[in-house]
Design an enzyme around this catalytic site. Structure first.
Site, PDB file in Angstrom:
ATOM      1  N   HIS B  37       4.577  12.247  -2.388  1.00 50.91           N
ATOM      2  CA  HIS B  37       4.291  13.668  -2.174  1.00 50.91           C
ATOM      3  C   HIS B  37       5.475  14.376  -1.546  1.00 50.91           C
ATOM      4  O   HIS B  37       5.827  15.483  -1.928  1.00 50.91           O
ATOM      5  CB  HIS B  37       3.040  13.840  -1.299  1.00 50.91           C
ATOM      6  N   LYS B 102      -9.950  10.025   0.314  1.00 52.56           N
ATOM      7  CA  LYS B 102     -11.084   9.900   1.239  1.00 52.56           C
ATOM      8  C   LYS B 102     -10.830  10.773   2.452  1.00 52.56           C
ATOM      9  O   LYS B 102      -9.695  10.971   2.855  1.00 52.56           O
ATOM     10  CB  LYS B 102     -11.300   8.443   1.658  1.00 52.56           C
TER      11      LYS B 102
HETATM   12  S1  SF4 Z   1     -11.074   0.074   4.645  1.00 54.45           S
HETATM   13 FE1  SF4 Z   1      -9.733   0.087   6.449  1.00 54.45          FE
HETATM   14  S2  SF4 Z   1      -7.820  -0.734   5.720  1.00 54.45           S
HETATM   15 FE2  SF4 Z   1      -8.985  -0.118   3.940  1.00 54.45          FE
HETATM   16  S3  SF4 Z   1      -8.388   2.001   3.478  1.00 54.45           S
HETATM   17 FE3  SF4 Z   1     -10.156   2.095   4.824  1.00 54.45          FE
HETATM   18  S4  SF4 Z   1      -9.300   2.245   6.888  1.00 54.45           S
HETATM   19 FE4  SF4 Z   1      -7.672   1.489   5.545  1.00 54.45          FE
END
Ligand code: SF4
Lengths: 280, 176
Positions: B37, B102
């Site tokens: 990015h 996310k």
């Molecule tokens: S599960 Fe834990 S290690 Fe995996 S993306 Fe999410 S915060 Fe990061």
């Protein structure tokens, strides 16, 4: 005096880096299974089922549970009657990380400088903590840490007058701010007392305890239970899409501190809470 | 509501997607995260062309583990989107139609999405092994020196996501 060869350390670290990224510890796995039974949101239940399926696929297809295979945190508890022969211990550990991340098809997530950010391409160096303990063994704990959750962690220098209420507030606010970024259901490590850096280290260590293994100190045990309940009342839920399971464990470590201070560290971890221990 | 969409994504299609809907995406996705990015942003500032067209496309915030022999890709789940917020409005203005990641986005990103009719999807964080099974092709197309952070052109089949924020500014992380 017991002699331990540095190559034994390298080999152990290598194997642990690989194993820990493909399979969660049994206590963590069980905690997630139980979470599925407690979750009240239908979407939340579905997410937890996906996580269960994800672990199955990871084991069967040999794909790491999560693509963020972490910065490798290593705790070395070295018995004072041990003599290490061969390479410098730090090099031995880093060599283990290097080999583990290569042979285990793990992601190289470390940059050599925090500002210029060039990837070191072998996930070294690890963050290695040494402790000299009685005895003639070396206890190695490997705990790769993902940064989605690490980034949401905090150290808060409370005042003594803030007391236990202040501690609770600090933890709850940190968890709330972490939200979906930390890939809930989370596991939370809390360190109370010591100095600025000591409480952070305690919080990290708390994450390597069995999930929801309660403290021996009565008031701390109460606090662990209360906080876990309140966190699960926040409504963040699996993946942050809402629900009743926001965290599956919260462990607190405490230690003496200064008359003027009440340091609190909250180390947030995701559902991929990885740690593995071996004794040489 | 459940939708099955094929890439490229049109603005008409984006308008039908509402926060909380389940969506299965089939077609090309481009992976890019922090370092890519930054480079794209700097390229645009210098007036250079980007390594792939943004119009009607989706960027997946993801940096995979290396695949083994016979695997298309390794673990391939979403990373935290908020770190890309600084760069996103400018990419939306270039025609970017969707993002997968996310966590919450900034006000600037949400308003850029409204202005440009774009959508933000969330995939389940920490389900990288599961999600990798929906990726059928993967090829590094730019910034190879960035390793896991290189830009990859992916071909996904029924890639499962949830609409986290729609083009009207509704945000699943707020509704609950
Ligand atoms: S599960 Fe834990 S290690 Fe995996 S993306 Fe999410 S915060 Fe990061």
């Amino acid at each position: 005096m017991k002699i331990i060869e540095s190559v034994q350390i390298t080999e152990a670290v290598k194997e642990m880096c690989i194993e820990v990224n493909y399979k969660l510890s049994e206590d963590m796995h069980e905690a997630l299974r139980q979470a599925g039974e407690r979750e009240e949101s239908a979407l939340g239940v579905q997410i937890l089922e996906q996580l269960e399926q994800n672990m199955k696929i990871a084991a069967e297809s040999k794909i790491p549970i999560c693509q963020d295979t972490g910065m490798t945190v290593v705790f070395m508890q070295i018995g004072q009657d041990v003599r290490i022969e061969g390479d410098y211990i730090e090099d031995a550990v880093n060599e283990g990380i290097r080999r583990g991340y290569k042979e285990g098809y793990l992601r190289k997530s470390v940059v050599g400088d925090p500002i210029f950010r060039k990837n070191t391409e072998d996930n070294t160096p690890g963050v290695i903590h040494y402790e000299i303990v009685p005895g003639d063994k070396i206890k190695i704990t490997v705990a790769p840490k993902g940064f989605g959750s690490e980034n949401m962690s905090r150290v808060i220098m409370l005042k003594p007058a803030d007391g236990i209420t202040g501690v609770k507030q600090a933890v709850l606010e940190t968890v709330k701010a972490a939200g979906a970024n930390a890939c809930p259901p989370m596991v939370i490590g809390v360190g109370i007392g010591g100095t600025f850096e000591k409480c952070a280290l305690l919080a990290k260590k708390a994450l390597t305890r069995k999930v929801a293994s309660y403290s021996d100190i009565p008031y701390v045990r109460e606090l662990e239970k209360e906080l876990l309940d309140e966190i699960n009342g926040l409504g963040i839920g699996p993946a942050g899409f809402g629900g009743t399971v926001t965290a599956v464990g919260l462990n607190i470590e405490t230690c003496p501190t200064h008359i003027a201070g009440l340091p609190v560290a909250v180390n947030i971890c995701c559902h991929v809470n990885r740690h593995i221990t071996r004794v040489l | 509501m459940e939708h099955h969409i094929r890439m490229p994504l049109t603005k008409d299609k984006v308008k039908e997607l509402k926060a909380g809907d389940y969506v299965y995406i089939t077609g090309t996705l481009y992976s890019a995260r922090d370092a890519a990015h930054k480079r794209m942003y700097e390229s645009l500032e210098k007036g250079e062309v980007l390594p792939f067209p943004l119009e009607n496309q989706i960027i997946y915030y993801m940096g995979p583990t290396p695949g083994r022999e016979g695997q298309v890709i390794g673990s391939a789940g979403p990373t935290t989107s908020g770190r890309m917020d600084k760069y996103t409005p400018c990419l939306l203005n270039q025609g970017l139609c969707g993002m997968i990641g996310k966590g919450k986005r900034s006000e600037e990103v949400l308003s850029g999405m409204k202005q440009n009719t774009a959508v933000y999807f969330a995939a389940v964080g920490g389900a990288g092994a599961l999600l990798s099974k929906c990726i059928k092709k993967s090829e590094v197309i730019a910034y190879e020196d960035l390793g896991t952070e290189a830009v990859r052109k992916l071909y996904a089949e029924n890639f499962p996501v949830i609409v986290a924020a729609d083009s009207e500014g509704n945000d699943i992380y707020d509704i609950k």
